[in-house]
Design a protein around this motif. Structure first.
Motif, PDB file in Angstrom:
ATOM      1  N   ASP A 260       0.800  -1.217   0.000  1.00 20.36           N
ATOM      2  CA  ASP A 260       0.000   0.000   0.000  1.00 20.36           C
ATOM      3  C   ASP A 260       0.834   1.269   0.000  1.00 20.36           C
ATOM      4  N   GLY A 261       2.145   1.172   0.290  1.00 18.08           N
ATOM      5  CA  GLY A 261       2.991   2.360   0.280  1.00 18.08           C
ATOM      6  C   GLY A 261       3.478   2.757  -1.091  1.00 18.08           C
ATOM      7  N   LEU A 262       3.339   1.893  -2.073  1.00 17.08           N
ATOM      8  CA  LEU A 262       3.800   2.197  -3.420  1.00 17.08           C
ATOM      9  C   LEU A 262       2.941   3.294  -4.052  1.00 17.08           C
ATOM     10  N   GLN A 263       3.596   4.262  -4.684  1.00 15.78           N
ATOM     11  CA  GLN A 263       2.854   5.314  -5.373  1.00 15.78           C
ATOM     12  C   GLN A 263       2.045   4.741  -6.531  1.00 15.78           C
ATOM     13  N   SER A 264       2.594   3.710  -7.186  1.00 14.68           N
ATOM     14  CA  SER A 264       1.875   3.065  -8.281  1.00 14.68           C
ATOM     15  C   SER A 264       0.567   2.471  -7.783  1.00 14.68           C
ATOM     16  N   PHE A 265       0.585   1.865  -6.599  1.00 16.84           N
ATOM     17  CA  PHE A 265      -0.645   1.327  -6.013  1.00 16.84           C
ATOM     18  C   PHE A 265      -1.639   2.443  -5.730  1.00 16.84           C
ATOM     19  N   LYS A 266      -1.149   3.543  -5.167  1.00 16.96           N
ATOM     20  CA  LYS A 266      -2.036   4.663  -4.838  1.00 16.96           C
ATOM     21  C   LYS A 266      -2.664   5.248  -6.098  1.00 16.96           C
ATOM     22  N   ASN A 267      -1.867   5.364  -7.155  1.00 15.79           N
ATOM     23  CA  ASN A 267      -2.399   5.900  -8.413  1.00 15.79           C
ATOM     24  C   ASN A 267      -3.511   5.005  -8.959  1.00 15.79           C
ATOM     25  N   ALA A 268      -3.253   3.687  -8.965  1.00 13.87           N
ATOM     26  CA  ALA A 268      -4.241   2.744  -9.486  1.00 13.87           C
ATOM     27  C   ALA A 268      -5.490   2.726  -8.613  1.00 13.87           C
ATOM     28  N   LYS A 269      -5.322   2.814  -7.318  1.00  9.53           N
ATOM     29  CA  LYS A 269      -6.464   2.843  -6.405  1.00  9.53           C
ATOM     30  C   LYS A 269      -7.346   4.057  -6.691  1.00  9.53           C
ATOM     31  N   GLY A 270      -6.711   5.126  -7.163  1.00 13.02           N
ATOM     32  CA  GLY A 270      -7.448   6.323  -7.526  1.00 13.02           C
ATOM     33  C   GLY A 270      -8.086   6.241  -8.898  1.00 13.02           C
ATOM     34  N   GLY A 271      -7.968   5.083  -9.563  1.00 12.54           N
ATOM     35  CA  GLY A 271      -8.611   4.876 -10.847  1.00 12.54           C
ATOM     36  C   GLY A 271      -7.730   5.115 -12.052  1.00 12.54           C
ATOM     37  N   GLU A 272      -6.430   5.396 -11.831  1.00  8.51           N
ATOM     38  CA  GLU A 272      -5.530   5.680 -12.937  1.00  8.51           C
ATOM     39  C   GLU A 272      -4.852   4.406 -13.428  1.00  8.51           C
ATOM     40  N   LEU A 273      -4.408   4.427 -14.686  1.00  8.39           N
ATOM     41  CA  LEU A 273      -3.486   3.414 -15.158  1.00  8.39           C
ATOM     42  C   LEU A 273      -2.326   4.131 -15.818  1.00  8.39           C
ATOM     43  N   GLY A 274      -1.114   3.576 -15.652  1.00  6.92           N
ATOM     44  CA  GLY A 274       0.059   4.268 -16.164  1.00  6.92           C
ATOM     45  C   GLY A 274       1.344   3.564 -15.816  1.00  6.92           C
ATOM     46  N   LEU A 275       2.413   4.346 -15.793  1.00  2.00           N
ATOM     47  CA  LEU A 275       3.764   3.826 -15.604  1.00  2.00           C
ATOM     48  C   LEU A 275       4.516   4.766 -14.687  1.00  2.00           C
ATOM     49  N   ILE A 276       5.309   4.220 -13.787  1.00  2.00           N
ATOM     50  CA  ILE A 276       6.056   5.041 -12.846  1.00  2.00           C
ATOM     51  C   ILE A 276       7.378   4.358 -12.533  1.00  2.00           C
ATOM     52  N   MET A 277       8.402   5.174 -12.270  1.00  2.00           N
ATOM     53  CA  MET A 277       9.687   4.633 -11.824  1.00  2.00           C
ATOM     54  C   MET A 277       9.793   4.839 -10.319  1.00  2.00           C
ATOM     55  N   GLU A 278      10.049   3.766  -9.596  1.00  2.00           N
ATOM     56  CA  GLU A 278      10.161   3.833  -8.144  1.00  2.00           C
ATOM     57  C   GLU A 278      11.425   3.126  -7.682  1.00  2.00           C
ATOM     58  N   ASN A 279      11.996   3.659  -6.612  1.00  2.00           N
ATOM     59  CA  ASN A 279      13.169   3.049  -6.000  1.00  2.00           C
ATOM     60  C   ASN A 279      12.708   2.266  -4.783  1.00  2.00           C
ATOM     61  N   ILE A 280      12.806   0.944  -4.880  1.00  2.00           N
ATOM     62  CA  ILE A 280      12.326   0.076  -3.811  1.00  2.00           C
ATOM     63  C   ILE A 280      13.499  -0.711  -3.239  1.00  2.00           C
TER      64      ILE A 280
END
Length: 308
Positions: A260-280
């Motif tokens: 749940d901390g991933l920004q990609s998860f937050k974006n998708a939860k908000g109804g978006e689809l896309g691509l993001i670069m994250e440092n994990i």
């Protein structure tokens, strides 16, 4: 992961010349902060061309095949739920078999040799729909009427009443099919999600709630489905609306993780689809993400690949 260049874009740079000095102004895409191990880490968003169709976006993101397969399974599950609401299968005719307290305590519902017609219909649906792990019926207060397979779903259950469960409460309050997030099954102790559907006495607006149909989702099936799809050496994750793992192409266990901390998860939860670069955990990742509608909520699909 390869993407079609015409569908990806970044904002151009502006260059200002002052004598022999070149000053470069960069418009940096939106950034966000995420820390999985306590360190602050930077994410860079990549935008998709807004003028292409959703299917084209999913193809560019490398999610089309798995998205379509999951959507088809979800549609089948929702069809079963709506058939009960519309009283077009035997589950829509709630039973009149007497359920005493002693029988409830001994069998966690009616014995295995009672209401055979409904049990047989449940068994057939389970055989035809591997995405389901059990099918049960509950009274409006959450008491179990029956569940198939009898072993372990009904006989091994640690409780006889599920009125406290999120899906039962949600279906009661909304009068619509309601999907739980990941919970622990009372019969097996394994992670599961359950879709509860209210059953009414008839099709009129003032009809009485007489029971619930409960459809348990088979995470093993969803995991096998994700693993069977060519994912180009990426990790495919299917998450519930809390960010808890449902299926993972890189995992062979039943341990649920949270993302749940991933920004990609937050974006998708908000109804978006896309691509993001994250440092994990110190590693740069490219993550494609998309939401999948399921009853009143969303499942989240992520595809994670290492940057070279």
């Amino acid at each position: 992961m390869m993407f079609k260049e015409p569908h990806l874009w970044v904002k151009p740079s502006n260059i200002l010349l002052l004598g022999s000095i070149v000053i470069l102004f960069m418009f940096i895409p939106a950034t966000s902060i995420y820390s999985q191990n306590g360190d602050i880490q930077l994410n860079n968003d990549i935008s998709l061309n807004p003028n292409i169709t959703e299917s084209e976006k999913l193809e560019d993101l490398g999610l089309y095949s798995v998205y379509q397969s999951l959507e088809m399974e979800i549609t089948k599950i929702m069809d079963i739920a709506h058939q009960s609401m519309n009283l077009t299968n035997s589950f829509g005719n709630f039973p009149i078999v007497n359920l005493t307290t002693d029988i409830q305590q001994q069998h966690r519902g009616i014995p295995s040799d009672q209401d055979i017609d409904k049990r047989n219909e449940a068994k057939k649906l389970l055989a035809d729909n591997p995405s389901l792990s059990f099918i049960g019926m509950n009274f409006p207060n959450g008491d179990t009427y029956f569940s198939e397979p009898y072993y372990p779903s009904q006989a091994n259950s640690s409780v006889a009443n599920y009125g406290y469960r999120e899906h039962i409460i949600g279906a009661q309050e909304s009068s619509q099919p309601y999907l739980s997030n990941v919970i622990t099954a009372a019969s097996t102790g394994k992670p599961i999600a359950v879709l509860a559907t209210p059953i009414f006495s008839d099709k009129t607006t003032n009809s009485t709630l007489v029971g619930m149909l409960a459809l348990g989702l088979n995470f093993t099936h969803f995991n096998e489905m994700i693993k069977s799809i060519d994912n180009n050496d990426t990790r495919i994750l299917l998450l519930d609306n809390n960010g808890t793992e449902i299926s993972d192409s890189a995992s062979n266990n039943n341990i649920s993780e949270s993302f749940d901390g991933l920004q990609s998860f937050k974006n998708a939860k908000g109804g978006e689809l896309g691509l993001i670069m994250e440092n994990i955990n110190g590693r740069n990742m490219t993550i494609s993400y998309a939401p999948i509608d399921f009853a009143q909520t969303k499942w989240i699909l992520l595809s994670i690949s290492h940057n070279s």
